[in-house]
Design a protein around this motif. Structure first.
Motif, PDB file in Angstrom:
ATOM      1  N   GLU A  86      -8.258   3.033  -1.017  1.00 21.74           N
ATOM      2  CA  GLU A  86      -8.748   3.072   1.166  1.00 21.74           C
ATOM      3  C   GLU A  86      -8.995   4.392   1.257  1.00 21.74           C
ATOM      4  O   GLU A  86     -10.278   4.672   2.614  1.00 21.74           O
ATOM      5  N   LYS A  87      -8.006   5.169   0.854  1.00 21.62           N
ATOM      6  CA  LYS A  87      -8.206   6.373   1.192  1.00 21.62           C
ATOM      7  C   LYS A  87      -9.610   7.705   0.436  1.00 21.62           C
ATOM      8  O   LYS A  87     -10.840   8.037   1.542  1.00 21.62           O
ATOM      9  N   LEU A  88      -9.746   7.278  -0.473  1.00 20.15           N
ATOM     10  CA  LEU A  88     -10.732   7.377  -1.228  1.00 20.15           C
ATOM     11  C   LEU A  88     -11.840   7.096  -0.568  1.00 20.15           C
ATOM     12  O   LEU A  88     -12.956   7.699  -0.527  1.00 20.15           O
TER      13      LEU A  88
ATOM     14  N   LYS B 167     -11.026  -4.567   3.561  1.00 16.80           N
ATOM     15  CA  LYS B 167     -10.699  -5.952   3.828  1.00 16.80           C
ATOM     16  C   LYS B 167     -10.101  -6.518   2.104  1.00 16.80           C
ATOM     17  O   LYS B 167      -9.117  -7.511   2.047  1.00 16.80           O
ATOM     18  N   VAL B 168     -11.175  -6.214   1.194  1.00 16.38           N
ATOM     19  CA  VAL B 168     -10.308  -6.417   0.304  1.00 16.38           C
ATOM     20  C   VAL B 168      -9.266  -6.192  -0.195  1.00 16.38           C
ATOM     21  O   VAL B 168      -8.358  -6.742  -1.241  1.00 16.38           O
ATOM     22  N   ALA B 169      -8.860  -4.465  -0.257  1.00 11.96           N
ATOM     23  CA  ALA B 169      -8.534  -4.065  -0.555  1.00 11.96           C
ATOM     24  C   ALA B 169      -6.825  -4.659   0.582  1.00 11.96           C
ATOM     25  O   ALA B 169      -5.850  -5.520  -0.440  1.00 11.96           O
ATOM     26  N   GLU B 170      -7.380  -5.779   1.399  1.00  9.42           N
ATOM     27  CA  GLU B 170      -5.692  -6.097   2.312  1.00  9.42           C
ATOM     28  C   GLU B 170      -5.371  -7.525   1.643  1.00  9.42           C
ATOM     29  O   GLU B 170      -3.991  -7.361   2.092  1.00  9.42           O
ATOM     30  N   ARG B 171      -6.493  -7.971   1.463  1.00  5.26           N
ATOM     31  CA  ARG B 171      -5.928  -9.327   0.321  1.00  5.26           C
ATOM     32  C   ARG B 171      -5.742  -9.225  -0.408  1.00  5.26           C
ATOM     33  O   ARG B 171      -4.604  -9.508  -0.879  1.00  5.26           O
ATOM     34  N   ARG B 172      -5.879  -7.850  -1.694  1.00 10.90           N
ATOM     35  CA  ARG B 172      -5.394  -8.119  -2.553  1.00 10.90           C
ATOM     36  C   ARG B 172      -3.942  -7.532  -2.375  1.00 10.90           C
ATOM     37  O   ARG B 172      -3.047  -7.679  -2.904  1.00 10.90           O
ATOM     38  N   GLU B 173      -3.224  -6.695  -1.284  1.00  9.01           N
ATOM     39  CA  GLU B 173      -2.057  -6.492  -1.260  1.00  9.01           C
ATOM     40  C   GLU B 173      -1.268  -7.978  -1.134  1.00  9.01           C
ATOM     41  O   GLU B 173       0.063  -7.787  -1.223  1.00  9.01           O
ATOM     42  N   LYS B 174      -2.158  -8.403  -0.322  1.00  7.32           N
ATOM     43  CA  LYS B 174      -0.831 -10.155   0.289  1.00  7.32           C
ATOM     44  C   LYS B 174      -1.065 -11.096  -0.552  1.00  7.32           C
ATOM     45  O   LYS B 174      -0.250 -11.066  -0.734  1.00  7.32           O
ATOM     46  N   TRP B 175      -1.863 -10.645  -1.657  1.00  7.98           N
ATOM     47  CA  TRP B 175      -1.965 -11.860  -2.626  1.00  7.98           C
ATOM     48  C   TRP B 175      -0.701 -11.392  -3.596  1.00  7.98           C
ATOM     49  O   TRP B 175      -0.147 -12.111  -3.951  1.00  7.98           O
ATOM     50  N   GLN B 176      -0.224  -9.878  -4.503  1.00  2.49           N
ATOM     51  CA  GLN B 176       0.878  -9.352  -4.625  1.00  2.49           C
ATOM     52  C   GLN B 176       2.483  -9.838  -4.283  1.00  2.49           C
ATOM     53  O   GLN B 176       2.487 -10.606  -4.610  1.00  2.49           O
TER      54      GLN B 176
END
Length: 493
Positions: A355-357, A384-393
């Motif tokens: 996200e920083k990138l 949104k994709v990054a936050e959804r990945r964190e949620k799935w993990q």
């Protein structure tokens, strides 16, 4: 009383949980009407995290506050405004400065008394703690998955499909890269040979950095690794600048190299990096390093000879050319190892936080005057994709979904991310200011195996300019230690 209504939604999941934009808007309108407040404007940040204040409508609201266009800021919940205690303090001070009150529609806060301030700060601290706890839990779960030989998701390395199935034709190219290197060729020479023979990397040219990353990557020997290797050989969590354990696990995918071949390759890379010493290449950052105070170039020099138990030693350092020639600049001298430390600290931050990138990418787009509304929208979708990945993990670690489900979900997110990045590339034809992530990863992972000349060449390949600075004027009592300094600016080729 004039009220500014601030609304924020970071993910689609929050919309499902009752925090949708329209849901917040209708409830806040009702609350404002119950107080006989006049609504000045709505400030809506859709798809932005509350980890900092770098949000378009948050900044617009702060600008309007300076113009004294409203008297109170109204939010649905405090965490819609911020989840950082530091940012909360900053906002409350700014509110006081311009005589603006703060109100949450669902919580009771009083910011005019010491006790009220203490309470709102406590609530803000709890929100920040909650975010940190989830991150730590996800990190622990990911480390456990790797230790058990299960890959935690993300982009699969070149040579494999997203389902970790070997792609024979790409595996053949990877083995050819290894054979060329083991025959005595350098990273740059290997890249040139592969490119000139038309053997590209999924349509993109090989670089010395991607060659180094490919050779060093243990995934090709059937090993899964999580952690970020620094030049010194330690593994650092750049968000906290703490040393953390690098976790390895035996993967279930088909390897390209045997572990014996991989160990042989690593030993050869190390032996080659230690052989020979070129005075031309010993100043790795010459030509790209700039002074953060006056903007002049910095050039390399060697300290006077000194005798140690290891023999005669001379240390590389960099000095601002204006300080050296005309004494018009007072930037302290930087040792080469210090510059190396600062640069890789910067790279680690990019590797650790995608996200920083994205934010850095958008910042460079803005600086170059090429920022477009379509790219803004795509950037929010990436968030949104990054936050959804964190949620799935997190759900997988907690046992809420199974192995097949998380693989399916992560594959869907990878597909979405690829499509979004393709849209960005199409919108921004002159996308030249951001390095490919493979180049940065390759630079960090393979750095210890480069010789001096290769280090200089790869620095010039990846970076256009590196600007260093420090708030200190005179450096005392820091022999063999790094003083407080920072990378002020980096631009990429």
């Amino acid at each position: 009383m004039r009220v500014a209504i601030y609304i924020r939604v970071s993910t689609d999941m929050q919309a499902e949980e009752g925090f949708s934009i329209e849901g917040q808007r209708s409830r806040l309108i009702s609350f404002a009407e119950s107080q006989d407040w006049v609504i000045h404007d709505f400030y809506v940040d859709d798809g932005y995290s509350a980890k900092d204040l770098k949000r378009p409508d948050m900044q617009r609201m702060l600008e309007d506050m300076e113009k004294k266009l409203f008297d109170v800021v109204l939010v649905y919940k405090l965490d819609r405004l911020t989840r950082s205690v530091g940012d909360l303090h900053s906002l409350l001070k700014t509110f006081d400065l311009y005589g603006v009150k703060f109100k949450s529609a669902t919580e009771i806060f009083e910011t005019t008394t010491a006790m009220g301030r203490f309470f709102i700060t406590l609530v803000g601290a709890m929100a920040e703690w909650e975010r940190g706890t989830i991150s730590e839990r996800v990190r622990f779960g990911v480390e456990q998955m790797v230790a058990e030989g299960r890959r935690p998701g993300g982009v699969v390395p070149y040579g494999y499909t997203q389902d970790e199935q070997l792609i024979p034709e790409e595996a053949a190219l990877i083995r050819e890269v290894r054979d060329l290197y083991m025959s005595g060729k350098g990273y740059k020479s290997v890249a040139m040979i592969m490119n000139r023979s038309g053997k590209l990397r999924r349509g993109r040219e090989w670089t010395d950095a991607t060659v180094a990353y490919t050779l060093e990557n243990p995934y090709y020997a059937g090993i899964i690794r999580i952690g970020s290797k620094t030049p010194a050989g330690t593994y650092v969590n750049s968000k906290r600048d703490e040393r953390v354990k690098c976790v390895y696990g035996k993967g279930s995918h088909e390897p390209i190299f045997t572990q014996e071949e991989y160990e042989e390759l690593k030993k050869y890379m190390k032996r080659k990096s230690q052989g020979g010493f070129s005075k031309v290449g010993e100043y790795w950052f010459s030509g790209v390093l700039r002074c953060g105070r006056c903007g002049a170039a910095m050039f390399g020099r060697l300290t006077t000879k000194r005798t140690t138990t290891k023999g005669i030693v001379r240390t590389q350092y960099y000095i601002c050319s204006n300080r050296h020639h005309s004494k018009t600049c007072d930037l302290p001298i930087f040792r080469q190892t210090h510059i190396e430390h600062l640069v890789f600290q910067y790279i680690n931050q990019i590797q650790e936080d995608m996200e920083k990138l994205n934010e850095e990418a958008m910042k460079i787009f803005a600086d170059e005057g090429k920022k477009k509304s379509a790219i803004d929208s795509a950037k929010r979708e990436l968030s949104k994709v990054a936050e959804r990945r964190e949620k799935w993990q997190y759900m997988f670690v907690e046992g809420l979904i199974g192995k097949q489900e998380i693989r399916k979900r992560m594959a869907e997110e990878d597909k979405r991310e690829k499509e979004i990045r393709q849209r960005i590339a199409q919108e921004q034809k002159a996308f030249s200011g951001i390095p490919r992530i493979e180049e940065l990863v390759g630079l960090a992972e393979g750095w210890a195996y480069f010789d001096d000349q290769e280090k200089k060449e790869i620095i010039h390949t990846v970076f256009d300019k590196i600007v260093v600075n420090t708030d200190l004027r005179k450096i005392k009592g820091v022999k063999n230690k790094f003083f407080d300094a920072y990378i002020q600016e980096i631009s990429f080729n």
